[in-house]
Design a protein around this motif. Structure first.
Motif, PDB file in Angstrom:
ATOM      1  N   ALA A   1     -20.752 -31.268   1.992  1.00 43.76           N
ATOM      2  CA  ALA A   1     -20.500 -30.630   0.706  1.00 43.76           C
ATOM      3  C   ALA A   1     -20.176 -29.169   0.956  1.00 43.76           C
ATOM      4  CB  ALA A   1     -21.725 -30.753  -0.193  1.00 43.76           C
ATOM      5  N   LEU A   2     -18.996 -28.729   0.528  1.00 44.10           N
ATOM      6  CA  LEU A   2     -18.606 -27.324   0.655  1.00 44.10           C
ATOM      7  C   LEU A   2     -18.309 -26.808  -0.743  1.00 44.10           C
ATOM      8  CD1 LEU A   2     -17.679 -24.898   2.549  1.00 44.10           C
ATOM      9  CD2 LEU A   2     -15.351 -25.795   2.251  1.00 44.10           C
ATOM     10  N   GLY A   3     -19.257 -26.068  -1.330  1.00 43.08           N
ATOM     11  CA  GLY A   3     -19.026 -25.581  -2.682  1.00 43.08           C
ATOM     12  C   GLY A   3     -20.300 -25.094  -3.340  1.00 43.08           C
TER      13      GLY A   3
ATOM     14  N   VAL B   1     -12.522 -23.452  -3.901  1.00 38.51           N
ATOM     15  CA  VAL B   1     -13.247 -23.156  -2.658  1.00 38.51           C
ATOM     16  C   VAL B   1     -12.389 -23.531  -1.452  1.00 38.51           C
ATOM     17  CG1 VAL B   1     -15.249 -23.760  -1.252  1.00 38.51           C
ATOM     18  CG2 VAL B   1     -15.531 -23.356  -3.702  1.00 38.51           C
ATOM     19  N   ARG B   2     -11.663 -24.625  -1.585  1.00 28.77           N
ATOM     20  CA  ARG B   2     -10.824 -25.035  -0.462  1.00 28.77           C
ATOM     21  C   ARG B   2      -9.779 -23.980  -0.140  1.00 28.77           C
ATOM     22  NH1 ARG B   2      -7.322 -30.608   0.322  1.00 28.77           N
ATOM     23  NH2 ARG B   2      -7.141 -30.391   2.587  1.00 28.77           N
ATOM     24  N   LYS B   3      -9.192 -23.418  -1.203  1.00 24.39           N
ATOM     25  CA  LYS B   3      -8.171 -22.391  -1.000  1.00 24.39           C
ATOM     26  C   LYS B   3      -8.764 -21.181  -0.271  1.00 24.39           C
ATOM     27  CE  LYS B   3      -4.607 -22.071  -4.063  1.00 24.39           C
ATOM     28  NZ  LYS B   3      -4.148 -21.866  -5.455  1.00 24.39           N
ATOM     29  N   LEU B   4      -9.985 -20.806  -0.655  1.00 16.41           N
ATOM     30  CA  LEU B   4     -10.593 -19.602  -0.089  1.00 16.41           C
ATOM     31  C   LEU B   4     -11.169 -19.825   1.308  1.00 16.41           C
ATOM     32  CD1 LEU B   4     -12.485 -18.415  -3.299  1.00 16.41           C
ATOM     33  CD2 LEU B   4     -10.566 -17.218  -2.215  1.00 16.41           C
ATOM     34  N   TRP B   5     -11.871 -20.938   1.506  1.00 20.57           N
ATOM     35  CA  TRP B   5     -12.654 -21.111   2.731  1.00 20.57           C
ATOM     36  C   TRP B   5     -12.384 -22.403   3.487  1.00 20.57           C
ATOM     37  CZ3 TRP B   5     -14.679 -16.796   4.399  1.00 20.57           C
ATOM     38  CH2 TRP B   5     -14.980 -15.802   3.469  1.00 20.57           C
ATOM     39  N   GLY B   6     -11.527 -23.256   2.919  1.00 18.91           N
ATOM     40  CA  GLY B   6     -11.266 -24.539   3.562  1.00 18.91           C
ATOM     41  C   GLY B   6     -10.733 -24.386   4.978  1.00 18.91           C
ATOM     42  N   LYS B   7      -9.798 -23.453   5.138  1.00 17.81           N
ATOM     43  CA  LYS B   7      -9.174 -23.308   6.446  1.00 17.81           C
ATOM     44  C   LYS B   7     -10.203 -22.921   7.521  1.00 17.81           C
ATOM     45  CE  LYS B   7      -5.343 -21.254   8.974  1.00 17.81           C
ATOM     46  NZ  LYS B   7      -6.281 -20.993  10.098  1.00 17.81           N
TER      47      LYS B   7
ATOM     48  N   SER C   1     -18.569 -13.035  -0.692  1.00 21.25           N
ATOM     49  CA  SER C   1     -17.649 -11.927  -0.993  1.00 21.25           C
ATOM     50  C   SER C   1     -16.568 -12.331  -1.987  1.00 21.25           C
ATOM     51  CB  SER C   1     -17.009 -11.421   0.303  1.00 21.25           C
ATOM     52  OG  SER C   1     -16.229 -12.465   0.880  1.00 21.25           O
ATOM     53  N   THR C   2     -16.226 -13.615  -2.037  1.00 15.81           N
ATOM     54  CA  THR C   2     -15.154 -14.036  -2.951  1.00 15.81           C
ATOM     55  C   THR C   2     -15.682 -14.591  -4.270  1.00 15.81           C
ATOM     56  OG1 THR C   2     -15.107 -16.183  -1.818  1.00 15.81           O
ATOM     57  CG2 THR C   2     -13.484 -14.542  -1.126  1.00 15.81           C
ATOM     58  N   LEU C   3     -17.005 -14.498  -4.462  1.00  9.57           N
ATOM     59  CA  LEU C   3     -17.597 -15.082  -5.659  1.00  9.57           C
ATOM     60  C   LEU C   3     -17.334 -14.183  -6.878  1.00  9.57           C
ATOM     61  CD1 LEU C   3     -19.373 -17.626  -5.986  1.00  9.57           C
ATOM     62  CD2 LEU C   3     -21.372 -16.123  -5.851  1.00  9.57           C
ATOM     63  N   PRO C   4     -16.884 -14.744  -8.010  1.00 12.71           N
ATOM     64  CA  PRO C   4     -16.706 -13.912  -9.210  1.00 12.71           C
ATOM     65  C   PRO C   4     -18.026 -13.257  -9.606  1.00 12.71           C
ATOM     66  CG  PRO C   4     -15.761 -16.115  -9.540  1.00 12.71           C
ATOM     67  CD  PRO C   4     -16.503 -16.141  -8.236  1.00 12.71           C
ATOM     68  N   ASP C   5     -17.916 -12.070 -10.200  1.00 11.57           N
ATOM     69  CA  ASP C   5     -19.102 -11.288 -10.539  1.00 11.57           C
ATOM     70  C   ASP C   5     -20.111 -12.074 -11.371  1.00 11.57           C
ATOM     71  OD1 ASP C   5     -20.503  -8.735 -10.597  1.00 11.57           O
ATOM     72  OD2 ASP C   5     -20.098  -8.814 -12.758  1.00 11.57           O
ATOM     73  N   ARG C   6     -19.608 -12.782 -12.376  1.00 14.48           N
ATOM     74  CA  ARG C   6     -20.534 -13.498 -13.272  1.00 14.48           C
ATOM     75  C   ARG C   6     -21.322 -14.574 -12.513  1.00 14.48           C
ATOM     76  NH1 ARG C   6     -18.946 -17.232 -18.483  1.00 14.48           N
ATOM     77  NH2 ARG C   6     -21.119 -17.809 -18.943  1.00 14.48           N
ATOM     78  N   GLU C   7     -20.646 -15.262 -11.609  1.00 12.35           N
ATOM     79  CA  GLU C   7     -21.324 -16.305 -10.825  1.00 12.35           C
ATOM     80  C   GLU C   7     -22.356 -15.700  -9.877  1.00 12.35           C
ATOM     81  OE1 GLU C   7     -20.384 -19.859  -9.483  1.00 12.35           O
ATOM     82  OE2 GLU C   7     -18.277 -19.948 -10.143  1.00 12.35           O
ATOM     83  N   TYR C   8     -21.991 -14.559  -9.307  1.00 10.80           N
ATOM     84  CA  TYR C   8     -22.928 -13.895  -8.401  1.00 10.80           C
ATOM     85  C   TYR C   8     -24.197 -13.517  -9.150  1.00 10.80           C
ATOM     86  CZ  TYR C   8     -24.811 -10.461  -5.138  1.00 10.80           C
ATOM     87  OH  TYR C   8     -25.627  -9.772  -4.294  1.00 10.80           O
ATOM     88  N   ARG C   9     -24.006 -12.902 -10.316  1.00 10.39           N
ATOM     89  CA  ARG C   9     -25.180 -12.490 -11.092  1.00 10.39           C
ATOM     90  C   ARG C   9     -26.008 -13.700 -11.523  1.00 10.39           C
ATOM     91  NH1 ARG C   9     -24.082 -10.404 -15.631  1.00 10.39           N
ATOM     92  NH2 ARG C   9     -21.795 -10.579 -15.597  1.00 10.39           N
TER      93      ARG C   9
END
Lengths: 375, 375
Positions: free
Chosen positions: A104-106, A48-54, A174-182
């Motif tokens: 908490a970010l995640g 999550v940090r890599k994707l949204w931390g910045k 938008s960056t969530l893997p399909d399985r997690e989204y479902r």
């Protein structure tokens, strides 16, 4: 931006929902906590940090916040005392004090561990939740439940620790893997099933848009689920009464997770399976009409596939005995009289549980067809 | 039997004090908790169980209570997450559920671990405290503070979890080792020092009776200390204000314990040393008159000897930085204007801390004489 209030007696707080919320997180955080905290400690996962931390850190710098970042692995198997002790050790290392604020970010696991750590560090410092998975946005990050798993079962250790603020940015999905989204969708189906037939029908009718992550569909789903949860939590913060309804699908769901050592199912998937078991337990003891069970199968399956089930009855029955929902040896189940009309009962014979499990096993043996055998 | 009420807003409870209380524990527990709990889980240490377990268990059987016993080591070094996770695991093994009741039978460490475990098991089940050391009876078992130590410092993780009832049996002090008994006295001297000059004078004048464990002297000491603590806790459950006064002697005390890895000092001994340091810090910055410092030395020393101190200043100063009493980098100290007249200040320069430490080191270098050098 939608603002949903969680009206608790001693600790009302807002859930801010919208697209692009992460960019304004620092400013909103300052507004909600009023006095600037001596230090902000962000707890997040490496991914999550890599994707949204910045994005988050930029908003913190813009707001002039003093912050540190701590990384901890997510995934249900990370919800251990060992990891929480690591997080607490990092708080000390970063010189957190009683006036510090945890962010908490995640996903749900990060929200649970960070919330638990905040609730016990120096006997309790505040936390702000910024959930990044659909499941955490719609469910885990609000309501104040925190916890880690024990070898004997899920969330057996934890606290009630209400956040000061929850920030839900639907863009991050938008960056969530399909399985997690479902997986997250099943918790929202649950909200519909226990209290909003309209939301349930929307999910039955709009699986296409929802699976495409159409932004207005997603915003609608998340806000509706949050409203339902906020209302139930406000009425019963400590789960002595109606809050137990939120456990629909969780009784068998938790047992499936524990039986497979939190490896096979995402939490939301286990809830999906648990809801299927629950409607069949309900039909077996004459509470749930078969038509309702069929609606549930059809809706759940349109967001499938779910991982197969081959956990034996004995394992499930034994795990139910150490579930938090078990008191004096009998387990509380949430069952459905109809979509939107739940009942809580502790009067479920082992035979009905076995039947519910058998349907799960056979349903998925039949190459995941929609067909359900009732005898 | 004396009954001292702890009048908290949401959770008032009684402290029952007297001789032979353990024999009536089962009956009193039933009375206080009203509905019989589905299961009582006694948490105790192997040593305490050998000495007093049978008396308690007999009273439980007489009251018809369903109970299990869990053993955990006591001693400050046992206050770890590892041990608490073991206790939680034992709860699961003994099939504890949301209606179960935890009973802590032991010293401060057992009371802290059992209380912490109860507060987070299934997000909180009730606890009854039955303290068996003088320190726990006069201090640790009431007020609802629970906790374990982190490598970075004492009690850095914990909760506020008020007991349903506290049972204090002064008879059990008869089996307490001499060093532990004396260690407890320092917490009672502290109570006098911060709020009751009469109690302090009583302790100065009656060291002989008190050290002989004269039963009426002991009962007097424990009840007076409990009244003081009950009053302070009722006014400020969460330690945002006056409850901080109870930390007199604890700022340097905690640092000494952490610096010696909880091996050299019993907690009460560290508090004794911490009070000596505090009065000298107070004289160094012009808050404490020298006559008050001398009274403190004379009273503390009449319950000595205390273990020697050779912890370097740098270690103490660095540990103060991660103490719970440190906020935004400055540490709160409780200092004395007079016996019974405390002040809280965060305005203590490092030089004064060094001076307080040097007095401790030199006092004990001079073969533990009463003489204190002031320059």
């Amino acid at each position: 931006v939608k603002r949903i209030k969680v009206n608790l007696e001693n600790s009302a707080y807002d859930v801010l929902v919208g697209a692009r919320m992460l960019r304004e997180a620092g400013a909103n955080l300052l507004k909600a906590t009023r006095t600037p905290s001596s230090k902000c400690i962000v707890v997040t996962s490496p991914v999550v940090r890599k994707l949204w931390g910045k994005t988050l850190e930029d908003s913190f710098r813009k707001a002039g916040l003093n912050y540190s970042v701590i990384e901890v692995d997510d995934g249900e198997r990370s919800k251990t005392f060992r990891n929480m002790e690591k997080v607490l050790g990092a708080f000390v290392q970063h010189r957190a004090d009683r006036k510090s604020l945890v962010i908490a970010l995640g996903g749900g696991v990060i929200c649970d561990i960070a919330g638990f750590a905040a609730s016990i560090f120096m006997r309790g410092i505040p936390v702000v939740q910024i959930p990044t998975t659909l499941l955490a946005q719609a469910d885990a990050a609000i309501g104040g439940k925190t916890g880690v798993n024990l070898p004997g079962g899920k969330n057996l250790a934890g606290t009630f620790h209400q956040p000061k603020l929850v920030i839900v940015d639907t863009d991050v999905l938008s960056t969530l893997p399909d399985r997690e989204y479902r997986a997250g969708i099943f918790e929202i189906i649950k909200c519909g099933a226990i209290s909003d037939a309209k939301l349930f029908a929307y999910m039955t009718a709009n699986a296409g848009d929802i699976l495409k992550r159409d932004s207005s569909a997603v915003l609608h789903l998340v806000s509706e689920a949050l409203k339902i949860k906020a209302k139930i939590v406000a009425e019963d913060e400590r789960e002595s009464d109606n809050r137990r309804l939120l456990n629909f699908g969780h009784t068998i769901g938790h047992a499936l997770e524990a039986a497979t050592s939190y490896r096979r199912y995402l939490h939301g998937e286990a809830v999906g399976l648990g809801m299927l078991a629950a409607v069949n337990i309900g039909t077996a003891i004459g509470i749930t009409p078969i038509s309702v069970a069929q609606k549930m199968f059809s809706t759940v399956n349109s967001y499938g596939p779910l991982p197969p089930v081959n956990v034996p009855d004995e394992t499930v029955l034994s795990l139910l005995g150490s579930d938090k929902k078990t008191v004096n040896g009998s387990t509380h189940f949430v069952l459905l009289k109809d979509i939107g009309r739940p009942v809580i009962t502790s009067d479920v014979p082992a035979a009905a549980v076995k039947y519910g499990m058998e349907v799960l096993r056979s349903a998925f043996r039949q190459s995941r067809s929609h067909q359900v055998s009732h005898g």
